[in-house]
Enzyme design. Structure first.
Site, PDB file in Angstrom:
ATOM      1  N   GLU A   1      41.876  42.350  47.010  1.00  8.35           N
ATOM      2  CA  GLU A   1      43.147  41.640  47.184  1.00  8.35           C
ATOM      3  C   GLU A   1      44.291  42.637  47.361  1.00  8.35           C
ATOM      4  O   GLU A   1      44.555  43.452  46.463  1.00  8.35           O
ATOM      5  CB  GLU A   1      43.421  40.745  45.963  1.00  8.35           C
ATOM      6  CG  GLU A   1      44.687  39.909  46.151  1.00  8.35           C
ATOM      7  CD  GLU A   1      44.956  38.927  45.006  1.00  8.35           C
ATOM      8  OE1 GLU A   1      44.021  38.458  44.363  1.00  8.35           O
ATOM      9  OE2 GLU A   1      46.148  38.651  44.785  1.00  8.35           O
TER      10      GLU A   1
ATOM     11  N   LYS B   1      45.804  34.369  35.972  1.00  8.51           N
ATOM     12  CA  LYS B   1      45.095  34.875  37.151  1.00  8.51           C
ATOM     13  C   LYS B   1      45.659  36.251  37.526  1.00  8.51           C
ATOM     14  O   LYS B   1      44.915  37.179  37.870  1.00  8.51           O
ATOM     15  CB  LYS B   1      45.252  33.875  38.302  1.00  8.51           C
ATOM     16  CG  LYS B   1      44.363  34.140  39.491  1.00  8.51           C
ATOM     17  CD  LYS B   1      44.958  35.082  40.486  1.00  8.51           C
ATOM     18  CE  LYS B   1      44.039  35.283  41.682  1.00  8.51           C
ATOM     19  NZ  LYS B   1      44.542  36.291  42.608  1.00  8.51           N
TER      20      LYS B   1
ATOM     21  N   ASP C   1      30.740  43.466  32.820  1.00 10.36           N
ATOM     22  CA  ASP C   1      30.451  42.062  33.120  1.00 10.36           C
ATOM     23  C   ASP C   1      31.759  41.259  33.100  1.00 10.36           C
ATOM     24  O   ASP C   1      32.201  40.796  32.043  1.00 10.36           O
ATOM     25  CB  ASP C   1      29.459  41.547  32.063  1.00 10.36           C
ATOM     26  CG  ASP C   1      29.036  40.117  32.302  1.00 10.36           C
ATOM     27  OD1 ASP C   1      29.689  39.419  33.105  1.00 10.36           O
ATOM     28  OD2 ASP C   1      28.061  39.690  31.674  1.00 10.36           O
TER      29      ASP C   1
ATOM     30  N   HIS D   1      53.697  40.791  48.965  1.00 12.98           N
ATOM     31  CA  HIS D   1      52.356  40.350  49.342  1.00 12.98           C
ATOM     32  C   HIS D   1      52.135  40.386  50.833  1.00 12.98           C
ATOM     33  O   HIS D   1      51.124  40.860  51.316  1.00 12.98           O
ATOM     34  CB  HIS D   1      52.157  38.886  48.891  1.00 12.98           C
ATOM     35  CG  HIS D   1      51.429  38.787  47.599  1.00 12.98           C
ATOM     36  ND1 HIS D   1      50.827  37.649  47.180  1.00 12.98           N
ATOM     37  CD2 HIS D   1      51.214  39.708  46.629  1.00 12.98           C
ATOM     38  CE1 HIS D   1      50.268  37.861  46.011  1.00 12.98           C
ATOM     39  NE2 HIS D   1      50.495  39.098  45.654  1.00 12.98           N
TER      40      HIS D   1
HETATM   41  C1  MEV Z   1      48.500  36.631  42.726  1.00  7.56           C
HETATM   42  O1  MEV Z   1      47.197  37.122  42.940  1.00  7.56           O
HETATM   43  C2  MEV Z   1      48.870  36.669  41.261  1.00  7.56           C
HETATM   44  C3  MEV Z   1      50.233  36.058  40.913  1.00  7.56           C
HETATM   45  O2  MEV Z   1      50.283  34.737  41.406  1.00  7.56           O
HETATM   46  C4  MEV Z   1      50.353  36.092  39.410  1.00  7.56           C
HETATM   47  C5  MEV Z   1      51.553  35.332  38.871  1.00  7.56           C
HETATM   48  O3  MEV Z   1      52.064  34.414  39.508  1.00  7.56           O
HETATM   49  O4  MEV Z   1      51.930  35.674  37.706  1.00  7.56           O
HETATM   50  C6  MEV Z   1      51.318  36.842  41.567  1.00  7.56           C
END
Ligand code: MEV
Length: 403
Positions: free
Chosen positions: A69, A241, A257, A355
């Site tokens: 990513e 996430k 793992d 991003h």
């Molecule tokens: C993207 O992979 C992860 C984010 O969405 C985490 C977040 O919003 O805190 C940028």
């Protein structure tokens, strides 16, 4: 012969004969991979990046991260560089061991009290049988039990020393369950398997001067976002996430793992019956304080760690003498760094600015163009803030017309 009984090159030939195009792979690599897994026909590679400067408890580390990513490694570096300006991360680890579970079916005359009298003897027997683990500083630590109807749930705590310990714990559990199965009024052993319930907990904490992240307003926004992550599961899961972006990347790079850690963190996030953010950001004494506790049932030996050259490269980056405790602290700190970088982006310019620039690199990489052309296309995409594939192709076309 069955497919799984074939040599990997025979499996490849079979698939190629059926018209599947397979990537070339070195014979020796293919043989090695076949020893690690089943039905092997190739390999999947991930980019390996590094966080150059992570300070934890006064020590500097370079950290390997394997992820596809874009922006995960950049975010971790960004967060870690803010930590450096603020004295680094302080950590505390509780590495008592991982849990194993044995469930027995018992009859009506069964006595839980009598069973509990056996526990210290069973712990001794396990430690005699698995003396090499004791020699490495680990061992079976304790057994506890509860009864619900005709089922008895035993919880066994095993300290796996420097390994994650799944195999060893399962062997110990099977040894213990065979003994338990012979006891009076035990009808049968239903199962004996390790539990991935959160264990080996590590907490990371940072204290940040708001001036190092753009001022008090930004710090207050981060606190507010953190509160929203506590209250609202839609935000909490995304916050977590972002943490796991960094955590998984180091877990993968070190051959650990990640499925075990992912599932254990989900339990931690759900502790009081509502899914919440794993991290917490508050203002204390004019400092933005970030805290994150994660279950770190990980190892630096065992499993395929020693057998994989790519993983050994990661350990060389970390420093050969790294312990599982320190690796757990590094991984937790990386999770906190990714979290801070994400919260900062969200509370200021928004996430897409960074991003999309990185995403543009993937788009440009796919172009049939020279290195120079790709560089120019990428620069123009960033200047024009348009990151689509069609725009990349338009720029390339114009570029060639201009020439
Ligand atoms: C993207 O992979 C992860 C984010 O969405 C985490 C977040 O919003 O805190 C940028």
């Amino acid at each position: 012969m069955k497919f799984y009984q074939l040599q990997p090159e025979q499996r490849r030939k079979l698939l190629q004969d059926e018209g599947l195009e397979l990537e070339d792979i070195d014979d020796q690599v293919l043989k090695r991979l076949d020893e690690l897994s089943e039905n092997v026909i190739g390999q999947l590679r991930l980019p390996l990046g590094v966080v150059q400067n992570l300070i934890i408890d006064g020590q500097k580390y370079m950290v390997p991260m394997a992820t596809e990513e874009p922006s995960v490694v950049a975010a971790a570096n960004h967060g870690a560089s803010i930590f450096v300006k603020n004295g680094g991360v302080s950590t505390v680890s509780h590495r008592d061991g991982i849990y194993g579970q044995i469930v027995l079916k018992v009859d009506e005359q069964f006595s839980l009290a009598n069973l509990k009298d056996e526990f210290s003897n069973l712990v001794d027997l396990a430690n005699q049988k698995f003396a090499s683990l004791v020699g490495h500083g680990g061992g079976t630590r304790s057994i506890s039990a509860r009864q619900q109807g005709n089922l008895v749930y035993l919880k066994v705590l095993v300290d796996p020393a420097e390994a994650m310990g799944a195999n060893k714990t399962n062997s110990i559990l099977e040894f213990l369950s065979a003994k338990l199965g012979q006891l009076d009024h035990v009808e049968e052993k239903l199962f004996a398997i390790l539990s991935n319930y959160p264990s080996q907990l590590t907490k990371g904490e940072v204290k940040i001067d708001p001036a190092t992240i753009g001022g008090e307003k930004v710090a207050e926004r981060i606190v507010l976002l953190s509160q929203i992550g506590y209250e609202d599961p839609y935000r909490a899961v995304t916050n977590n996430k972002g943490i796991m972006n960094g955590v998984d990347a180091v877990l993968i790079a070190t051959g650990n793992d990640y499925r075990a850690i992912e599932n254990a963190t989900a339990v931690l996030a759900n502790q009081d019956g509502q899914y919440r953010s794993l991290s917490k950001w508050t203002m204390k004494d004019d400092k933005l304080v970030g805290e994150l506790t994660l279950p770190m049932a990980i190892g630096v030996v065992g499993g395929s760690i020693k057998a994989r050259r790519d993983v050994q490269q990661s350990f060389a980056i970390l420093g050969k003498d790294i312990t599982s405790k320190v690796l757990g602290e590094i991984i937790t700190s990386i999770g906190l760094a990714n979290n801070l970088a994400a919260l900062l982006a969200i509370s200021t310019v928004g996430i897409q600015a960074g991003h999309m620039k990185l995403q543009a690199r993937n788009v440009v990489a796919e172009l049939k163009a020279t290195k120079e052309e790709k560089k120019t296309v990428l620069n123009r995409m960033i200047q024009e803030k348009n990151y689509s594939e069609s725009h990349a192709k338009d720029i390339l076309e114009k570029l060639r017309e201009e020439k």
